[in-house]
Design an enzyme around this catalytic site. Structure first.
Site, short mmCIF file in Angstrom:
data_model
loop_
_atom_site.label_atom_id
_atom_site.label_comp_id
_atom_site.label_asym_id
_atom_site.label_seq_id
_atom_site.Cartn_x
_atom_site.Cartn_y
_atom_site.Cartn_z
N HIS A 224 0.81 -1.22 0.00
CA HIS A 224 0.00 0.00 0.00
C HIS A 224 0.84 1.27 0.00
CE1 HIS A 224 -3.36 2.64 1.69
NE2 HIS A 224 -3.90 2.07 0.64
N ASP A 231 17.45 9.75 -7.83
CA ASP A 231 18.88 10.05 -7.62
C ASP A 231 19.26 10.06 -6.15
OD1 ASP A 231 19.27 10.14 -10.33
OD2 ASP A 231 19.19 12.32 -10.48
#
Length: 486
Positions: A224, A231
């Protein structure tokens, strides 16, 4: 022949009662809340076959043998990674505000690391703003993108995000996408899954639904979380699935879904990255531990930085921590406590904590959608209203769509934002994530969002509520009795 059938009949009856007795004993031997145990026993004795099948399918937390083995195997390396991260002392907050101190101590002791400082946060309340910001960040990504969502529904702006993600993969960015099998069934039935894989994206169907394995793994255990990491520096999380609300569940009769997402820059992306790493290894068996924070790009020394703790739940993660965090937050409140959730089926402990806060003078407000897409949860939540109103809790029913935001604000300074609903499934079953934020500035931003929700809500009148029809009370109590199972 008559004797044979008599023997078979008695063997069937004996087996039937032995099965019921065995399941009953298993329920009683498991340490679980009394209401939950009583509800299961009632189902089993009223509808034995249905109850036994339901209990074996949904009554116990089975991750599955293979995933459970992976979860056990990953923790030595994960623990070492967390221990190594502690060497980066400059990213950890040393002090917290009085209202947040207890909760941050709890999280540190249960999870092994403290809250991280020097983060920049931005609240996004419009789906278009979320999608556009995400597309910009994807277009600027240089190294890696990790995503996990419960629902990815093709159509509208979600397709634009998919296009930008495929473009990033084609230019060499390492992209991983994990989607829940049940929640994202429309995605996996669409051409998008194959298109993304052909573009070079690693697409994983998490907790795949397989009726042949219904007794080997709990099928309603779902992934869920909603997270994006880019990055190892930029991160998103909140209540929003990868859907365009203008196209999503338009026939449900509840209006557009209203969500909230947080966009973050800073070392919190690393702590969210380790959560993703664990999820990825449990599902695929592949280890992708994130690198430590880069000292050269993290805004550690900025006075405006936010202090954040990341709480993850689900099998393999610290048990009951999100529930403990909510209780700690409620008991820490001295002036204001505001909660927003689409699904409200609290535990007895959480209900008492909320009521106690109101009874000791805290201004407590709960904002819920007036119309709910879950009939069962909608009726079950109403069963708690009388006790809440009697304690002095204000209940606001949002009328501007399906309010899907999950947020808690304590004394304008301690905030909890993430994927956790205030129901049994989120508190004790699913893979969830919540940010705990200790910052008055962010609290002010969240308060403004909650005030906007309240302005589009109707305050529930206690006197009118007590005069509701008898049949409604009966239906509420019926669903309340089964609330531990919802």
């Amino acid at each position: 022949m008559t004797t044979f059938y008599t023997v078979v009949n008695w063997l069937v009856i004996l087996g039937y009662w032995l099965l019921i007795a065995g399941v009953t004993l298993r329920i009683l031997m498991k340490r679980r809340a009394v209401p939950s145990a009583m509800a299961w026993l009632l189902i089993i004795y009223i509808l034995p076959l249905v109850g036994i099948i339901a209990y074996l399918s949904f009554g116990e937390l089975h991750l599955g043998k293979r995933r459970a083995e992976r979860a056990r195997a990953m923790w030595p390396s994960t623990a070492k990674w967390l221990n190594d991260l502690k060497a980066c002392k400059h990213i950890f907050a040393e002090d917290n505000s009085p209202v947040a101190e207890s909760l941050f101590k709890l999280c540190e002791r249960r999870q092994g690391i403290g809250g991280v400082k020097g983060n920049q946060l931005q609240l996004l309340t419009e789906s278009d703003d979320v999608m556009q910001a995400l597309i910009r960040d994807i277009q600027l990504a240089r190294h890696n993108i990790e995503m996990v969502f419960y629902i990815w529904q093709p159509g509208g702006m979600a397709d634009s995000v998919a296009e930008s993600l495929m473009a990033a993969a084609r230019r060499g960015v390492h992209c991983r996408l994990m989607l829940d099998s049940a929640g994202s069934v429309a995605f996996f039935r669409s051409p998008w899954a194959a298109m993304m894989r052909n573009a070079g994206i690693e697409v994983v169907e998490a907790l795949k639904v397989n009726l042949m394995r219904v007794f080997l793994r709990r099928m309603d255990l779902r992934q869920h979380r909603k997270m994006v990491m880019i990055d190892n520096y930029i991160a998103y999380t909140g209540s929003m699935n990868m859907v365009d609300p203008r196209y999503f569940k338009q026939d449900s009769g509840v209006g557009q879904w209203i969500d909230l997402m947080a966009r973050m820059e800073g070392p919190v992306a690393t702590s969210m990255g380790i959560v993703y790493s664990c999820d990825w290894e449990i599902e695929t068996g592949k280890r992708i531990l994130p690198p430590p924070p880069d000292v050269n790009i993290m805004p550690f020394e900025e006075a405006s930085g936010h202090t954040i703790h990341t709480i993850a739940s689900g099998p393999g993660f610290p048990e009951d921590l999100i529930h403990q965090a909510l209780l700690t937050a409620a008991y820490a409140a001295k002036e204001h406590l505001i909660m927003t959730t689409p699904y409200f089926v609290p535990s007895d402990d959480l209900l008492h904590a909320i009521c106690t806060a109101a009874q000791r003078g805290v201004d407590v407000s709960i904002i819920l959608p007036r119309k709910n897409d879950s009939l069962l949860v909608g009726w079950a939540s109403r069963a708690f209203f009388t006790e809440l109103l009697a304690a002095g809790v204000k209940i606001y029913q949002f009328e501007g769509g399906l309010l899907h935001t999950k947020s808690v604000l304590v004394d304008g300074e301690l905030s909890l934002v993430g994927t956790v609903n205030l129901d049994m499934r989120s508190l004790w079953l699913n893979f969830e994530i919540t940010l705990v934020i200790d910052d008055a500035g962010f609290g002010s931003d969240l308060a403004a969002v909650q005030d906007d929700y309240i302005s589009r809500s109707r305050l529930l009148d206690a006197r009118r509520w007590l005069k509701r029809p008898l049949w409604q009370r009966i239906v509420e109590r019926l669903f309340y009795f089964f609330s531990p199972l919802l």
